[in-house]
Motif scaffolding. Structure first.
Motif, PDB file in Angstrom:
ATOM      1  N   GLY A 151       0.809  -1.218   0.000  1.00 11.40           N
ATOM      2  CA  GLY A 151       0.000   0.000   0.000  1.00 11.40           C
ATOM      3  C   GLY A 151       0.839   1.264   0.000  1.00 11.40           C
ATOM      4  O   GLY A 151       1.880   1.341   0.656  1.00 11.40           O
ATOM      5  N   THR A 152       0.410   2.260  -0.802  1.00  6.68           N
ATOM      6  CA  THR A 152       1.048   3.581  -0.828  1.00  6.68           C
ATOM      7  C   THR A 152      -0.033   4.621  -0.531  1.00  6.68           C
ATOM      8  O   THR A 152      -1.196   4.285  -0.302  1.00  6.68           O
ATOM      9  CB  THR A 152       1.675   3.860  -2.201  1.00  6.68           C
ATOM     10  OG1 THR A 152       0.629   4.019  -3.176  1.00  6.68           O
ATOM     11  CG2 THR A 152       2.607   2.742  -2.625  1.00  6.68           C
TER      12      THR A 152
ATOM     13  N   THR B  49      -3.861   0.848  -3.025  1.00  4.98           N
ATOM     14  CA  THR B  49      -3.915  -0.297  -2.125  1.00  4.98           C
ATOM     15  C   THR B  49      -3.000  -1.391  -2.662  1.00  4.98           C
ATOM     16  O   THR B  49      -2.491  -1.312  -3.798  1.00  4.98           O
ATOM     17  CB  THR B  49      -5.337  -0.848  -2.034  1.00  4.98           C
ATOM     18  OG1 THR B  49      -5.717  -1.351  -3.330  1.00  4.98           O
ATOM     19  CG2 THR B  49      -6.322   0.237  -1.594  1.00  4.98           C
ATOM     20  N   ALA B  50      -2.801  -2.435  -1.855  1.00  6.38           N
ATOM     21  CA  ALA B  50      -1.981  -3.567  -2.298  1.00  6.38           C
ATOM     22  C   ALA B  50      -2.558  -4.184  -3.568  1.00  6.38           C
ATOM     23  O   ALA B  50      -1.817  -4.537  -4.500  1.00  6.38           O
ATOM     24  CB  ALA B  50      -1.903  -4.613  -1.189  1.00  6.38           C
ATOM     25  N   HIS B  51      -3.890  -4.318  -3.623  1.00  3.00           N
ATOM     26  CA  HIS B  51      -4.532  -4.879  -4.813  1.00  3.00           C
ATOM     27  C   HIS B  51      -4.284  -4.000  -6.031  1.00  3.00           C
ATOM     28  O   HIS B  51      -4.010  -4.509  -7.131  1.00  3.00           O
ATOM     29  CB  HIS B  51      -6.029  -5.037  -4.568  1.00  3.00           C
ATOM     30  CG  HIS B  51      -6.780  -5.514  -5.768  1.00  3.00           C
ATOM     31  ND1 HIS B  51      -6.716  -6.812  -6.222  1.00  3.00           N
ATOM     32  CD2 HIS B  51      -7.607  -4.846  -6.645  1.00  3.00           C
ATOM     33  CE1 HIS B  51      -7.468  -6.939  -7.303  1.00  3.00           C
ATOM     34  NE2 HIS B  51      -8.020  -5.771  -7.581  1.00  3.00           N
ATOM     35  N   GLN B  52      -4.362  -2.702  -5.870  1.00  4.75           N
ATOM     36  CA  GLN B  52      -4.162  -1.786  -6.997  1.00  4.75           C
ATOM     37  C   GLN B  52      -2.714  -1.805  -7.474  1.00  4.75           C
ATOM     38  O   GLN B  52      -2.449  -1.644  -8.676  1.00  4.75           O
ATOM     39  CB  GLN B  52      -4.579  -0.373  -6.594  1.00  4.75           C
ATOM     40  CG  GLN B  52      -6.079  -0.206  -6.448  1.00  4.75           C
ATOM     41  CD  GLN B  52      -6.472   1.127  -5.822  1.00  4.75           C
ATOM     42  OE1 GLN B  52      -5.728   1.700  -5.021  1.00  4.75           O
ATOM     43  NE2 GLN B  52      -7.646   1.637  -6.202  1.00  4.75           N
TER      44      GLN B  52
ATOM     45  N   ALA C  13       7.792   4.325 -12.845  1.00  5.66           N
ATOM     46  CA  ALA C  13       6.989   5.219 -12.002  1.00  5.66           C
ATOM     47  C   ALA C  13       6.322   4.450 -10.867  1.00  5.66           C
ATOM     48  O   ALA C  13       6.308   4.904  -9.711  1.00  5.66           O
ATOM     49  CB  ALA C  13       5.945   5.938 -12.851  1.00  5.66           C
ATOM     50  N   LEU C  14       5.770   3.276 -11.179  1.00  6.54           N
ATOM     51  CA  LEU C  14       5.112   2.479 -10.152  1.00  6.54           C
ATOM     52  C   LEU C  14       6.130   1.912  -9.164  1.00  6.54           C
ATOM     53  O   LEU C  14       5.882   1.867  -7.950  1.00  6.54           O
ATOM     54  CB  LEU C  14       4.311   1.359 -10.805  1.00  6.54           C
ATOM     55  CG  LEU C  14       3.448   0.488  -9.892  1.00  6.54           C
ATOM     56  CD1 LEU C  14       2.544   1.339  -9.000  1.00  6.54           C
ATOM     57  CD2 LEU C  14       2.618  -0.492 -10.724  1.00  6.54           C
TER      58      LEU C  14
ATOM     59  N   GLU D 179       6.781   5.858  -1.357  1.00  8.45           N
ATOM     60  CA  GLU D 179       5.504   6.305  -0.812  1.00  8.45           C
ATOM     61  C   GLU D 179       4.737   5.213  -0.066  1.00  8.45           C
ATOM     62  O   GLU D 179       3.524   5.336   0.148  1.00  8.45           O
ATOM     63  CB  GLU D 179       4.628   6.858  -1.947  1.00  8.45           C
ATOM     64  CG  GLU D 179       5.263   8.036  -2.681  1.00  8.45           C
ATOM     65  CD  GLU D 179       4.417   8.521  -3.838  1.00  8.45           C
ATOM     66  OE1 GLU D 179       3.173   8.510  -3.705  1.00  8.45           O
ATOM     67  OE2 GLU D 179       4.991   8.900  -4.879  1.00  8.45           O
ATOM     68  N   SER D 180       5.431   4.156   0.333  1.00  8.87           N
ATOM     69  CA  SER D 180       4.759   3.104   1.085  1.00  8.87           C
ATOM     70  C   SER D 180       4.244   3.658   2.411  1.00  8.87           C
ATOM     71  O   SER D 180       4.936   4.409   3.101  1.00  8.87           O
ATOM     72  CB  SER D 180       5.729   1.947   1.352  1.00  8.87           C
ATOM     73  OG  SER D 180       6.004   1.246   0.156  1.00  8.87           O
ATOM     74  N   THR D 181       3.030   3.246   2.763  1.00  7.06           N
ATOM     75  CA  THR D 181       2.391   3.753   3.981  1.00  7.06           C
ATOM     76  C   THR D 181       2.351   2.720   5.106  1.00  7.06           C
ATOM     77  O   THR D 181       1.945   3.039   6.217  1.00  7.06           O
ATOM     78  CB  THR D 181       0.956   4.216   3.673  1.00  7.06           C
ATOM     79  OG1 THR D 181       0.244   3.135   3.053  1.00  7.06           O
ATOM     80  CG2 THR D 181       0.964   5.424   2.764  1.00  7.06           C
ATOM     81  N   PHE D 182       2.732   1.500   4.839  1.00  7.33           N
ATOM     82  CA  PHE D 182       2.785   0.441   5.845  1.00  7.33           C
ATOM     83  C   PHE D 182       1.462   0.321   6.611  1.00  7.33           C
ATOM     84  O   PHE D 182       1.421   0.469   7.837  1.00  7.33           O
ATOM     85  CB  PHE D 182       3.951   0.682   6.822  1.00  7.33           C
ATOM     86  CG  PHE D 182       5.295   0.706   6.146  1.00  7.33           C
ATOM     87  CD1 PHE D 182       5.969  -0.476   5.899  1.00  7.33           C
ATOM     88  CD2 PHE D 182       5.860   1.901   5.726  1.00  7.33           C
ATOM     89  CE1 PHE D 182       7.209  -0.462   5.265  1.00  7.33           C
ATOM     90  CE2 PHE D 182       7.089   1.920   5.089  1.00  7.33           C
ATOM     91  CZ  PHE D 182       7.763   0.741   4.854  1.00  7.33           C
TER      92      PHE D 182
END
Length: 422
Positions: free
Chosen positions: A72-73, A77-80, A117-118, A125-128
């Motif tokens: 997640g960033t 989300t992790a799925h995205q 970019a991803l 930008e990971s939000t943990f």
């Protein structure tokens, strides 16, 4: 018409060297190595950081931190994130190891700017997110429990403990309680302090100057603190470990020795001798223990190289009733290498196999870069492979016997049995 009953004439196998790999260092301090090769419009980028288990102060933090990058960033989300790579025809691999953490992406050349970019987003930008962290911990605990129930995996885990001791970085094995003790704050701290130390970038496939510039200008790594220096001081409390498993039909066995690293002048002699003993399908251990005795479906000998130590092991799953018989036959084959003449034809078959299998492993740009990466990570240059082929041409009974005596002495071996000690 070709007569397939007649073998084609044999010729000398010649190694022409690796293609040139370009190097440059960015202002940020990151090192880039890139190779343009191959006909397919694909690219692989691999990022390597000095931030594996060796650098941990708390068990499992490097693994959990690296895996959380894709959970997640601020934007996805992790799925995205997973869906984003899939829509680009890309595949992400995150591999935390003993010494390094590796992040690799395979993708298409035409949209690799979006891949970069991803990739940059999950790095910076990971939000943990806490929910994903707890899910990851739960999955990791399940994986540990499952692996510990697999005799072959548990035997390899216990072998490292036998060699290095359970307190040393290379000897420690994760338990469920180790995962429970890691808090989200530990992971965030490891991310900010250690994860991106000394970044190296390996870029291969259809690479051009535009793509190199894209990487230089769009891939950024958070700053990392210099890790605390540590030495490779280890001591094993026991050289032999037996884990009894009642009712086992098979026993997973390991027999291992400390060996020279790739920089050592004797390494190639060790490598060739190891292959003769158990390193390929025509090896002596396979002929004896598999084909003649029928104790196992397969038994193999191979080296394991870590940055601060190396060991070679013989590994197999054998009929439990013949566990000790297998060890006896291993010692017998080692003794034969020391005492009996080694047929010239056997050495020629082995060296031809090793030469051919090496050349067969150079078929793609990713494989070529993998060979170069092995040199770079070990501090070697391209002459290493030239020296390997020279040793294949000159190896003889004397050098094999000397390597056997030096690196395969049964008295110096570490052993592990998981199953029944019959």
């Amino acid at each position: 018409m070709l007569d397939r009953a007649i073998a084609p004439p044999a010729g000398e196998i010649v190694f022409g060297g690796l293609p040139k790999v370009n190097r440059q260092t960015f202002d940020s301090g990151a090192s880039l190595f890139w190779l343009s090769a191959g006909d397919q419009p694909v690219v692989k980028i691999e990022l390597v950081f000095e931030s594996g288990i060796w650098f941990e102060s708390k068990k499992a933090t490097s693994w959990l931190t690296a895996k959380m990058l894709a959970e997640g960033t601020g934007k996805k989300t992790a799925h995205q994130i997973t869906e984003g790579f899939e829509k680009l025809g890309a595949f992400l691999e995150i591999n935390p190891g003993f010494d390094d953490v590796s992040i690799a992406v395979y993708g298409l050349e035409r949209n690799f700017d979006q891949v970069i970019a991803l990739l940059n987003e999950i790095i910076n930008e990971s939000t943990f997110p806490e929910r994903e962290f707890e899910i990851l911990k739960s999955n990791r605990k399940d994986q540990i429990a499952l692996n510990d129930n697999k005799s072959n995996l548990f035997a390899s885990k216990k072998l490292r403990e036998a060699i290095y001791g359970a307190e040393f970085s290379y000897g420690q094995g994760l338990s469920i309680s180790d995962i429970d003790e890691v808090q989200l704050s530990d992971v965030k701290q490891y991310y900010s302090d250690r994860l991106f130390h000394n970044p190296k970038i390996y870029l291969s496939g259809q690479v051009n100057d535009q793509l190199v510039g894209l990487v230089e200008n769009n891939l950024v790594f958070p700053k990392s603190n210099e890790p605390t220096k540590k030495t490779a001081d280890f001591e094993s409390p026991t050289r032999d470990i037996y884990v009894k498993r009642e009712g086992s039909m098979q026993s997973s066995i390991r027999m291992a020795w400390l060996i020279p690293d790739r920089n050592d002048k004797d390494y190639f002699d060790y490598q060739i001798t190891n292959s003769l003993l158990g390193g390929y399908f025509g090896s002596r251990l396979m002929k004896n223990i598999r084909e003649e005795k029928g104790y196992t479906y397969g038994i193999h000998a191979y080296p394991v190289h870590l940055k601060h130590s190396s060991f070679g092991m013989i590994a197999g799953d054998v009929v439990a009733a013949h566990t000790q018989d297998t060890f006896t036959e291993i010692r017998t084959e080692i003794d034969k290498l020391l005492q009996d003449p080694i047929p010239t034809e056997e050495i020629e078959t082995l060296t031809n196999y090793l030469s051919g299998s090496f050349l067969a492993s150079l078929g793609t740009p990713f494989q070529l870069m993998g060979k170069f990466k092995k040199l770079e990570e070990a501090g070697l240059d391209s002459s290493y492979y030239d020296e390997y082929f020279e040793t294949l041409r000159t190896v003889n009974q004397g050098s094999i016997r000397e390597a056997t005596e030096k690196y395969f002495n049964p008295k110096d071996a570490y052993t592990v049995i998981v199953g029944l000690n019959h």
